[in-house]
Design an enzyme around this catalytic site. Structure first.
Site, PDB file in Angstrom:
ATOM      1  N   ASP A  34      -2.590  50.951  61.775  1.00 34.97           N
ATOM      2  CA  ASP A  34      -4.134  51.687  62.084  1.00 34.97           C
ATOM      3  C   ASP A  34      -5.038  50.453  61.840  1.00 34.97           C
ATOM      4  OD1 ASP A  34      -5.747  53.357  62.947  1.00 34.97           O
ATOM      5  OD2 ASP A  34      -5.339  54.595  61.420  1.00 34.97           O
ATOM      6  N   HIS A  74      -7.092  44.846  68.813  1.00 35.86           N
ATOM      7  CA  HIS A  74      -5.739  44.931  69.137  1.00 35.86           C
ATOM      8  C   HIS A  74      -5.107  43.542  69.248  1.00 35.86           C
ATOM      9  CE1 HIS A  74      -6.478  49.135  69.303  1.00 35.86           C
ATOM     10  NE2 HIS A  74      -7.010  49.220  70.154  1.00 35.86           N
ATOM     11  N   LEU A  91      16.782  40.955  63.732  1.00 36.12           N
ATOM     12  CA  LEU A  91      15.998  41.902  63.502  1.00 36.12           C
ATOM     13  C   LEU A  91      15.812  43.047  64.776  1.00 36.12           C
ATOM     14  CD1 LEU A  91      13.583  43.022  61.832  1.00 36.12           C
ATOM     15  CD2 LEU A  91      11.948  41.694  63.270  1.00 36.12           C
TER      16      LEU A  91
HETATM   17  C1  FPP Z   1      -4.560  51.604  65.757  1.00 40.06           C
HETATM   18  O1  FPP Z   1      -5.799  51.039  65.787  1.00 40.06           O
HETATM   19  C2  FPP Z   1      -3.957  50.589  66.966  1.00 40.06           C
HETATM   20  C3  FPP Z   1      -3.337  51.103  68.025  1.00 40.06           C
HETATM   21  C4  FPP Z   1      -3.687  52.113  68.742  1.00 40.06           C
HETATM   22  C5  FPP Z   1      -2.779  50.116  69.001  1.00 40.06           C
HETATM   23  C6  FPP Z   1      -1.886  48.847  68.184  1.00 40.06           C
HETATM   24  C7  FPP Z   1      -1.276  48.125  69.148  1.00 40.06           C
HETATM   25  C8  FPP Z   1      -1.165  46.775  69.123  1.00 40.06           C
HETATM   26  C9  FPP Z   1      -1.449  46.143  67.925  1.00 40.06           C
HETATM   27  C10 FPP Z   1      -0.459  46.260  70.114  1.00 40.06           C
HETATM   28  C11 FPP Z   1       1.010  46.049  70.015  1.00 40.06           C
HETATM   29  C12 FPP Z   1       1.679  45.389  70.966  1.00 40.06           C
HETATM   30  C13 FPP Z   1       3.048  45.350  71.182  1.00 40.06           C
HETATM   31  C14 FPP Z   1       3.325  44.486  72.339  1.00 40.06           C
HETATM   32  C15 FPP Z   1       3.877  45.884  70.219  1.00 40.06           C
HETATM   33  P1  FPP Z   1      -7.130  51.848  66.135  1.00 40.06           P
HETATM   34  O2  FPP Z   1      -7.388  51.397  67.397  1.00 40.06           O
HETATM   35  O3  FPP Z   1      -6.750  53.271  66.005  1.00 40.06           O
HETATM   36  O4  FPP Z   1      -7.969  51.459  64.986  1.00 40.06           O
HETATM   37  P2  FPP Z   1      -9.429  52.201  64.308  1.00 40.06           P
HETATM   38  O5  FPP Z   1      -8.630  53.574  63.635  1.00 40.06           O
HETATM   39  O6  FPP Z   1      -9.862  51.385  63.459  1.00 40.06           O
HETATM   40  O7  FPP Z   1     -10.106  52.476  65.754  1.00 40.06           O
END
Ligand code: FPP
Length: 237
Positions: free
Chosen positions: A18, A35, A129
């Protein structure tokens, strides 16, 4: 020995990644930049997991609720998944990473479904892993799907034990998470591994996921090592 291992070292760590959006906003960048920074950080976390002997890592990357985000963010996240498969799969395979998926693939584009399946098949014998990616995953959806599948298979009520039920979940064959880490400070489960996390230890840090580096991961593992896991019993010593 087994008890000693579960007390000291988690076999399965799950991460609610998050804070990518807030990381980006703090830098006046678009959310997708957050992201992408999250993916960059994932590389560090994978290396750290191998270094710290964590054999199974599950990451919450896209939830069943994330479809309600703005269309360009959803599309951007799908593109990130596709980019990772297109550009990182060889490297992951070379490094012995076994890719797995939990959630529903069927809502993804056919091309992406095929790419994910190819990545899973290609890496299925790797054993350095296990990287288990929760994508279009929701804990309640998973439980409903398990119940529907058991009914379709004609199981009688007496057959529905915890063991049988676990075999119908997307995580079949993977031990329950020992440690669930949530970055960016929220004290919520957010529909993540709600059955499997019944006895997990939780660790919440204020750090946004893109900044959750090797040392921050180490701190989570150290916190876990200091916990007294009793699984509802009194301590054995
Ligand atoms: C939460 O932060 C994050 C997500 C909903 C997406 C996470 C996805 C990735 C890091 C990509 C992973 C990719 C692969 C291929 C595994 P948020 O957007 O909810 O953050 P906020 O709460 O600060 O708005």
């Amino acid at each position: 020995m087994k008890e000693e291992q579960t007390l000291r070292k988690p076999e399965h760590v799950a991460i609610i990644m998050d804070g990518n959006g807030r990381w980006a906003r703090a830098r006046k960048l678009p959310r997708l930049a957050g992201h992408r920074a999250g993916v960059e950080n994932l590389r560090r976390i994978l290396r750290a997991a191998v270094e710290f002997d964590v054999p199974i890592l599950t990451i919450y990357a896209f939830s069943t609720e994330n479809w309600d985000r703005p269309a360009d963010e959803v599309e951007g996240l799908m593109n990130i998944l596709q980019d990772v498969i297109d550009h990182e799969l060889d490297e992951l395979h070379k490094n012995g990473v076994q890719l797995r998926h939990i959630g529903r693939l069927e809502k993804l584009s056919p091309v992406l479904q095929e790419k994910v399946q190819h990545a899973i098949d290609l890496t299925s014998n790797n054993d350095t892993l296990v990287l288990n990616i929760a994508w279009n995953y929701g804990g309640r959806d998973e439980i409903l799907y398990a119940i529907q599948s058991m009914m379709e298979d004609g199981l009688s009520p007496a057959d529905v034990t915890e063991e049988t039920f676990s075999r119908y979940l997307f995580t079949a064959g993977i031990p329950d998470p020992d440690l669930i880490i949530r970055t960016s400070g929220e004290m919520r489960v957010s529909n993540f591994l709600i059955w499997q996390g019944a006895y997990a230890e939780y660790y919440v840090t204020d750090t946004y996921f893109p900044d959750f580096d090797r040392d921050a991961f180490r701190a989570a593992l150290d916190s876990y090592a200091a916990r007294d896991r009793r699984f509802g019993r009194v301590h054995s010593t």
